[in-house]
Write an enzyme that holds these catalytic residues in place. Structure first.
Site, PDB file in Angstrom:
ATOM      1  N   ARG A   9      47.612  33.535 -37.705  1.00 51.17           N
ATOM      2  CA  ARG A   9      48.166  34.896 -37.687  1.00 51.17           C
ATOM      3  C   ARG A   9      47.867  35.454 -39.071  1.00 51.17           C
ATOM      4  O   ARG A   9      48.147  34.819 -40.067  1.00 51.17           O
ATOM      5  CB  ARG A   9      49.656  34.855 -37.387  1.00 51.17           C
ATOM      6  CG  ARG A   9      49.932  34.159 -36.044  1.00 51.17           C
ATOM      7  CD  ARG A   9      51.374  34.263 -35.612  1.00 51.17           C
ATOM      8  NE  ARG A   9      51.696  33.251 -34.607  1.00 51.17           N
ATOM      9  CZ  ARG A   9      51.566  33.406 -33.286  1.00 51.17           C
ATOM     10  NH1 ARG A   9      51.153  34.548 -32.795  1.00 51.17           N
ATOM     11  NH2 ARG A   9      51.879  32.440 -32.458  1.00 51.17           N
ATOM     12  N   SER A  10      47.249  36.624 -39.127  1.00 49.06           N
ATOM     13  CA  SER A  10      46.808  37.158 -40.420  1.00 49.06           C
ATOM     14  C   SER A  10      47.589  38.416 -40.802  1.00 49.06           C
ATOM     15  O   SER A  10      47.497  39.442 -40.130  1.00 49.06           O
ATOM     16  CB  SER A  10      45.305  37.498 -40.335  1.00 49.06           C
ATOM     17  OG  SER A  10      44.939  38.340 -41.397  1.00 49.06           O
TER      18      SER A  10
ATOM     19  N   ASP B 244      51.669  31.957 -22.202  1.00 48.14           N
ATOM     20  CA  ASP B 244      52.850  32.645 -21.651  1.00 48.14           C
ATOM     21  C   ASP B 244      52.565  33.506 -20.423  1.00 48.14           C
ATOM     22  O   ASP B 244      53.484  33.904 -19.727  1.00 48.14           O
ATOM     23  CB  ASP B 244      53.474  33.551 -22.716  1.00 48.14           C
ATOM     24  CG  ASP B 244      54.147  32.754 -23.818  1.00 48.14           C
ATOM     25  OD1 ASP B 244      54.277  31.535 -23.660  1.00 48.14           O
ATOM     26  OD2 ASP B 244      54.538  33.353 -24.835  1.00 48.14           O
TER      27      ASP B 244
ATOM     28  N   GLN C 299      53.750  21.677 -24.685  1.00 48.27           N
ATOM     29  CA  GLN C 299      53.205  22.593 -23.666  1.00 48.27           C
ATOM     30  C   GLN C 299      51.927  23.293 -24.115  1.00 48.27           C
ATOM     31  O   GLN C 299      51.205  23.870 -23.329  1.00 48.27           O
ATOM     32  CB  GLN C 299      54.253  23.655 -23.295  1.00 48.27           C
ATOM     33  CG  GLN C 299      55.453  23.082 -22.600  1.00 48.27           C
ATOM     34  CD  GLN C 299      56.658  24.001 -22.703  1.00 48.27           C
ATOM     35  OE1 GLN C 299      56.874  24.830 -21.839  1.00 48.27           O
ATOM     36  NE2 GLN C 299      57.436  23.874 -23.752  1.00 48.27           N
TER      37      GLN C 299
ATOM     38  N   GLY D 121      48.685  32.394 -30.926  1.00 49.19           N
ATOM     39  CA  GLY D 121      49.024  31.024 -30.530  1.00 49.19           C
ATOM     40  C   GLY D 121      47.846  30.354 -29.836  1.00 49.19           C
ATOM     41  O   GLY D 121      47.100  31.009 -29.123  1.00 49.19           O
TER      42      GLY D 121
ATOM     43  N   ASP E 258      51.768  36.653 -20.357  1.00 48.91           N
ATOM     44  CA  ASP E 258      52.577  37.860 -20.546  1.00 48.91           C
ATOM     45  C   ASP E 258      51.705  39.108 -20.635  1.00 48.91           C
ATOM     46  O   ASP E 258      52.117  40.112 -21.200  1.00 48.91           O
ATOM     47  CB  ASP E 258      53.460  37.718 -21.804  1.00 48.91           C
ATOM     48  CG  ASP E 258      52.645  37.414 -23.051  1.00 48.91           C
ATOM     49  OD1 ASP E 258      51.434  37.158 -22.929  1.00 48.91           O
ATOM     50  OD2 ASP E 258      53.223  37.435 -24.155  1.00 48.91           O
TER      51      ASP E 258
ATOM     52  N   ASP F 182      48.431  39.612 -26.758  1.00 46.42           N
ATOM     53  CA  ASP F 182      48.466  41.083 -26.904  1.00 46.42           C
ATOM     54  C   ASP F 182      48.447  41.521 -28.368  1.00 46.42           C
ATOM     55  O   ASP F 182      47.880  42.568 -28.702  1.00 46.42           O
ATOM     56  CB  ASP F 182      49.639  41.699 -26.137  1.00 46.42           C
ATOM     57  CG  ASP F 182      50.982  41.173 -26.582  1.00 46.42           C
ATOM     58  OD1 ASP F 182      51.023  40.103 -27.245  1.00 46.42           O
ATOM     59  OD2 ASP F 182      51.997  41.818 -26.293  1.00 46.42           O
TER      60      ASP F 182
ATOM     61  N   ARG G  79      58.499  33.330 -24.879  1.00 43.88           N
ATOM     62  CA  ARG G  79      59.392  34.159 -25.706  1.00 43.88           C
ATOM     63  C   ARG G  79      59.766  35.450 -25.004  1.00 43.88           C
ATOM     64  O   ARG G  79      60.898  35.893 -25.015  1.00 43.88           O
ATOM     65  CB  ARG G  79      58.713  34.492 -27.035  1.00 43.88           C
ATOM     66  CG  ARG G  79      59.023  33.540 -28.152  1.00 43.88           C
ATOM     67  CD  ARG G  79      58.188  33.890 -29.348  1.00 43.88           C
ATOM     68  NE  ARG G  79      56.808  34.103 -28.917  1.00 43.88           N
ATOM     69  CZ  ARG G  79      55.805  34.466 -29.691  1.00 43.88           C
ATOM     70  NH1 ARG G  79      56.013  34.695 -30.951  1.00 43.88           N
ATOM     71  NH2 ARG G  79      54.585  34.618 -29.220  1.00 43.88           N
TER      72      ARG G  79
ATOM     73  N   THR H 156      46.568  32.875 -23.726  1.00 44.02           N
ATOM     74  CA  THR H 156      47.971  32.677 -24.083  1.00 44.02           C
ATOM     75  C   THR H 156      48.660  31.884 -22.972  1.00 44.02           C
ATOM     76  O   THR H 156      48.440  32.171 -21.792  1.00 44.02           O
ATOM     77  CB  THR H 156      48.704  34.022 -24.319  1.00 44.02           C
ATOM     78  OG1 THR H 156      50.111  33.793 -24.290  1.00 44.02           O
ATOM     79  CG2 THR H 156      48.369  35.078 -23.286  1.00 44.02           C
TER      80      THR H 156
ATOM     81  N   ARG I 135      73.137  13.274 -13.780  1.00 51.62           N
ATOM     82  CA  ARG I 135      73.333  14.205 -14.895  1.00 51.62           C
ATOM     83  C   ARG I 135      72.874  15.620 -14.565  1.00 51.62           C
ATOM     84  O   ARG I 135      72.048  15.823 -13.669  1.00 51.62           O
ATOM     85  CB  ARG I 135      72.521  13.737 -16.101  1.00 51.62           C
ATOM     86  CG  ARG I 135      73.260  12.696 -16.884  1.00 51.62           C
ATOM     87  CD  ARG I 135      72.476  12.227 -18.086  1.00 51.62           C
ATOM     88  NE  ARG I 135      73.288  11.266 -18.806  1.00 51.62           N
ATOM     89  CZ  ARG I 135      72.804  10.232 -19.480  1.00 51.62           C
ATOM     90  NH1 ARG I 135      71.509  10.027 -19.556  1.00 51.62           N
ATOM     91  NH2 ARG I 135      73.615   9.416 -20.097  1.00 51.62           N
TER      92      ARG I 135
HETATM   93  P1  ATP Z   1      50.578  34.950 -28.791  1.00 48.46           P
HETATM   94  O1  ATP Z   1      50.777  35.650 -27.467  1.00 48.46           O
HETATM   95  O2  ATP Z   1      50.214  33.542 -28.616  1.00 48.46           O
HETATM   96  O3  ATP Z   1      51.688  35.189 -29.774  1.00 48.46           O
HETATM   97  P2  ATP Z   1      49.141  37.056 -30.076  1.00 48.46           P
HETATM   98  O4  ATP Z   1      47.711  37.420 -30.078  1.00 48.46           O
HETATM   99  O5  ATP Z   1      50.071  38.027 -29.393  1.00 48.46           O
HETATM  100  O6  ATP Z   1      49.261  35.610 -29.434  1.00 48.46           O
HETATM  101  P3  ATP Z   1      50.148  37.776 -32.703  1.00 48.46           P
HETATM  102  O7  ATP Z   1      50.675  36.915 -33.783  1.00 48.46           O
HETATM  103  O8  ATP Z   1      51.040  38.827 -32.154  1.00 48.46           O
HETATM  104  O9  ATP Z   1      49.627  36.782 -31.571  1.00 48.46           O
HETATM  105  O10 ATP Z   1      48.826  38.503 -33.236  1.00 48.46           O
HETATM  106  C1  ATP Z   1      47.762  37.751 -33.787  1.00 48.46           C
HETATM  107  C2  ATP Z   1      47.178  38.482 -34.962  1.00 48.46           C
HETATM  108  O11 ATP Z   1      46.623  39.743 -34.530  1.00 48.46           O
HETATM  109  C3  ATP Z   1      48.160  38.867 -36.053  1.00 48.46           C
HETATM  110  O12 ATP Z   1      48.446  37.816 -36.926  1.00 48.46           O
HETATM  111  C4  ATP Z   1      47.386  39.981 -36.765  1.00 48.46           C
HETATM  112  O13 ATP Z   1      46.412  39.440 -37.611  1.00 48.46           O
HETATM  113  C5  ATP Z   1      46.700  40.686 -35.596  1.00 48.46           C
HETATM  114  N1  ATP Z   1      47.522  41.846 -35.178  1.00 48.46           N
HETATM  115  C6  ATP Z   1      48.580  41.852 -34.328  1.00 48.46           C
HETATM  116  N2  ATP Z   1      49.099  43.097 -34.210  1.00 48.46           N
HETATM  117  C7  ATP Z   1      48.350  43.901 -35.006  1.00 48.46           C
HETATM  118  C8  ATP Z   1      48.394  45.295 -35.354  1.00 48.46           C
HETATM  119  N3  ATP Z   1      49.300  46.112 -34.840  1.00 48.46           N
HETATM  120  N4  ATP Z   1      47.478  45.761 -36.245  1.00 48.46           N
HETATM  121  C9  ATP Z   1      46.546  44.937 -36.770  1.00 48.46           C
HETATM  122  N5  ATP Z   1      46.464  43.620 -36.496  1.00 48.46           N
HETATM  123  C10 ATP Z   1      47.345  43.089 -35.632  1.00 48.46           C
END
Ligand code: ATP
Length: 327
Positions: free
Chosen positions: A77-78, A133, A259, A16, A135, A108, A177, A131, A168
């Protein structure tokens, strides 16, 4: 600790988006250039690493971005990065340019990906907690949190004005989340009567009792701030309240994506700059595979594998403050 000298680094934003990511990118590029490293910007998180969207950056590429929300490198997100074949493609794209160090700005999930990648291919990775959040354990603040809370506060203050005019009850949902920090901080700062977060069990009966008590005391304005990860969520809570307290004029407001946007606060620009600077120093001095955080205003390095597992706890102290100040 790694032994190879890092000479060319890549920087990416993943997961995010969060206000302040641009300030972090700027700090990484400028610190890297200062120390004579080549710095490459990787577009759309891990997707750009796989699709070979990787561009050399200079100090000038990051001019005039410190005040901008979002991320100039875009984020994504990949799915492919979860697969070994995807990570191998990403590795090939890095090595053909000689990139031998990475800075990952994300949450994370992004750190999980970084940890896996680094174990498989021996490319040192430094994580920066980006992030809204908050978290992630190991840092008092994450890049974007302060701006997001300030945006929520501004919106809730406005809602309080209209709530007051009409007597109100407003149920306001904020982001978070898995973590209730945005709800907790924005709720306390706006004087919300009730704050519902995923870290504590939401007791509907206690909420109804507290609202009807306030009704008896003719406390006419009521704000309930709910984190999106709460067991019930704002819409369900409002429908329960409407049934149980039909006299209350109850409305719901879900703040949503506002936000995430906006110009980063001073605090977010400062921590992003500080973390970005230290991320490059880590890569250069061999402190690898850590998340750079700030605890008690001191730099703090958490191994990525721990940063992935540990969640930031909400202190009992805050929960007591919420109860007492809302009375
Ligand atoms: P946010 O806290 O905003 O959700 P985030 O970094 O936790 O951010 P995720 O969607 O959980 O967001 O992860 C981002 C990207 O990191 C995923 O789309 C994926 O490409 C990679 N990723 C996450 N977990 C793994 C994993 N276990 N193995 C390999 N790649 C991962």
């Amino acid at each position: 600790m790694g032994s190879k000298k890092v000479t060319k680094i890549g920087v990416l934003t993943s997961g995010g988006d969060a206000p302040g990511m641009n300030a972090a990118i700027r700090a990484v590029v400028r610190t890297g250039n200062y120390y004579g490293l080549e710095v490459f910007g990787i577009m759309r998180g891990y997707s750009g690493m796989i699709d070979d969207e990787i561009n050399l950056m200079t100090s000038r590429s990051v001019a005039n971005i410190i005040q901008r929300g979002g991320t100039i490198l875009k984020t994504a997100r990949s799915k492919e990065f979860f697969e070994p074949e995807g990570r191998k493609l990403a590795y090939n794209n890095l090595t053909k340019r000689g990139i031998n160090g990475l800075v990952i700005i994300g949450g994370d999930g992004s750190f999980k990906g970084a940890q896996k990648f680094s174990n498989e291919f021996d490319i040192p990775c430094i994580g920066l907690p980006g992030t809204i959040d908050k978290d992630i354990a190991g840092s008092d603040f994450t890049i974007g949190f302060d701006t997001a809370v300030n945006t929520a506060i501004e919106a809730i203050d406005k809602i309080r004005d209209t709530a007051d005019a009409h007597d109100r009850l407003f149920i306001v949902e904020v982001m978070g989340r898995d973590a209730g920090y945005i709800a907790l901080h924005s709720g306390i700062a706006t004087g919300a009567e009730n704050i519902l977060i995923p870290e504590t069990e939401t007791d509907i009966e206690a909420l109804i009792a507290s609202l009807s008590e306030q009704e008896k005391r003719r406390k006419l304005v009521n704000l309930v701030v709910v984190a999106e990860g709460d067991k019930f969520g704002a819409t369900e809570i409002a429908s329960i309240i409407k049934k149980r307290l039909p006299n209350a004029d109850t409305r719901v407001c879900i703040l949503g994506h506002i936000q995430r946007g906006g110009s980063p606060s001073c605090l977010d620009r400062l921590i992003a700059s500080r973390m970005g600077f230290h991320a490059v120093e880590c890569l250069m001095n061999g402190t690898h595979n850590v998340m750079v955080g700030i605890l008690n205003n001191q730099l703090h390095y958490t191994p990525l594998d721990l940063a992935i597992k540990a969640k930031q706890k909400i202190s009992e102290d805050w929960l007591r403050i919420v109860k007492i100040l809302a009375s």
